[in-house]
Design an enzyme around this catalytic site. Structure first.
Site, short mmCIF file in Angstrom:
data_model
loop_
_atom_site.label_atom_id
_atom_site.label_comp_id
_atom_site.label_asym_id
_atom_site.label_seq_id
_atom_site.Cartn_x
_atom_site.Cartn_y
_atom_site.Cartn_z
N SER A 130 0.81 -1.22 0.00
CA SER A 130 0.00 0.00 0.00
C SER A 130 0.84 1.27 0.00
O SER A 130 0.32 2.36 -0.12
CB SER A 130 -0.93 0.01 1.22
OG SER A 130 -0.18 0.06 2.42
N LYS A 167 0.84 3.27 6.91
CA LYS A 167 0.18 4.31 6.12
C LYS A 167 0.78 5.67 6.45
O LYS A 167 1.53 5.82 7.41
CB LYS A 167 -1.33 4.35 6.45
CG LYS A 167 -2.11 3.12 6.05
CD LYS A 167 -2.37 3.06 4.57
CE LYS A 167 -3.23 1.86 4.20
NZ LYS A 167 -2.72 0.58 4.72
#
Lengths: 210, 210
Positions: A130, A167
């Site tokens: 991600s 993240k």
DNA sequence: TTGACAAGTGCACATAAGTTCACTATATTT
DNA sequence: AAATATAGTGAACTTATGTGCACTTGTCAA
């Protein structure tokens, strides 16, 4: 070179070091006095003051048990010969300290010059892709500084609903998002999410090729 | 496995760890309370008691600043590590051996477990962003294995017309290209280019933030 | 002799800090 | 609805602990 110590001061410094090693907190003046048969705490105080003056200790005045050894080797990260040993953490689960013994799968030594941050560091293998646009790929090793809060824009390891995730932490318009850096993934809104928890901030990435 | 902690307990444990790291002595209940806006020391006390009960801390009762973190990693094993020291190379110029003394700006020690290759290794600071899609950014440190030949697909450091460059080495249809991994750059055709020379193969990348 | 350090005593003092208690509030579980 | 666990308040209490002062002793050098 620091100033020379008297024999007595040396003994006392040695005792303080041993005491801290043993207990993880420093002794009181009376504890020191007891060990050396110094009946008056004032006698101890002057030794401590001397050690502070000569640069071996620091103390907080009017605070109890606040003797701190200067330049002592912190046992969290072993910094002998400018190496920092960071534990390699296998998984991050909610409710357990990341650095709990059970989680640690090994240790990696890094040259201290490669690390700009101090504190509780650990290494973590990246799962998932991600963050590819931030240059962090699956299988990379990230070095994480363990902390509960972070700045806007930091890349963090976080727990969301018991899942650990990597993240970018972004605050915008009063809301808090975990932003992936991959167009295939959606931002996660964690505003007021009680099952959201910051584990630490990524301070470095290491990737090795076959 | 030790008992699970509540989020609050986890935060507090974390704070204590950070505090000890910072000061070399543990915080008082009031210092903890202040950090978390807990007005009553009794509120703090119960958290500490819980952490003691669950096996994360010990305290001496009726003693100030006597919180001690259990199982601090005192057993850090600094001995059994293999370090590999790699020179940090400033610039790569044609006509000089990369590892010539004049080029070396310092040394970095890496844990042997991080390096899968052996041989003549050196570190190089990345200039330019022609490899961003390969996750190599300007300012990154690449670990390079010094070699004259390489495989199709390797990321290499090469000299082209006296300029050192970081690219992917690709052979296709009998031609040889240096492929950037950035749409803003063009592939370089080095087929039969006499001023092309492989310096080494990138075996690792290291990047630190801030 | 004088003086300067280093080292220690004994006491009084102020206060930082752990302990205890009764009470409230919110979830979650039974 | 009752019970249980977590979390916090505010006040009262106790004491462990650092600080300050005046005085003593011994050593060493100028």
């Amino acid at each position: 070179m620091r100033k020379k110590l008297t024999e007595r001061q040396l003994e006392i410094l040695q005792f303080i070091e041993d005491f801290v090693e043993e207990n993880n907190f420093p002794p009181t003046y009376r504890e020191i006095g007891k060990k050396f048969n110094i009946a008056s705490t004032f006698g101890v105080k002057r030794h401590i003051d001397a050690l502070v003056k000569k640069g071996y200790l620091t103390t907080e005045s009017n605070s109890f048990r606040s003797i701190s050894l200067k330049d002592r080797k912190k046992n969290v990260n072993c910094e002998e010969n400018n190496y920092v040993s960071v534990p390699l953490v296998g998984k991050v689960a909610a409710g357990y300290p990341v650095l709990a013994e059970e989680n640690i799968e090994g240790n990696i030594s890094l040259d201290a010059s490669l690390l700009k941050s101090k504190g509780n560091l650990f290494g973590l293998k990246v799962q998932g892709d991600s963050m590819i646009e931030a240059g962090i790929f699956e299988g990379d090793l990230v070095i994480v500084k363990s902390q509960k809060i972070c700045q806007n824009g930091d890349i963090i390891v976080a727990l969301v609903e018991d899942e650990s995730t990597l993240k970018r932490y972004v605050k915008k318009n009063g809301k808090t998002f975990l932003m992936p850096e991959n167009p295939d993934f959606e931002p996660i809104d964690v505003t007021n999410n009680k099952n959201f928890q910051i584990v630490g901030k990524v301070i470095a990435v290491y990737r090795s090729f076959n």
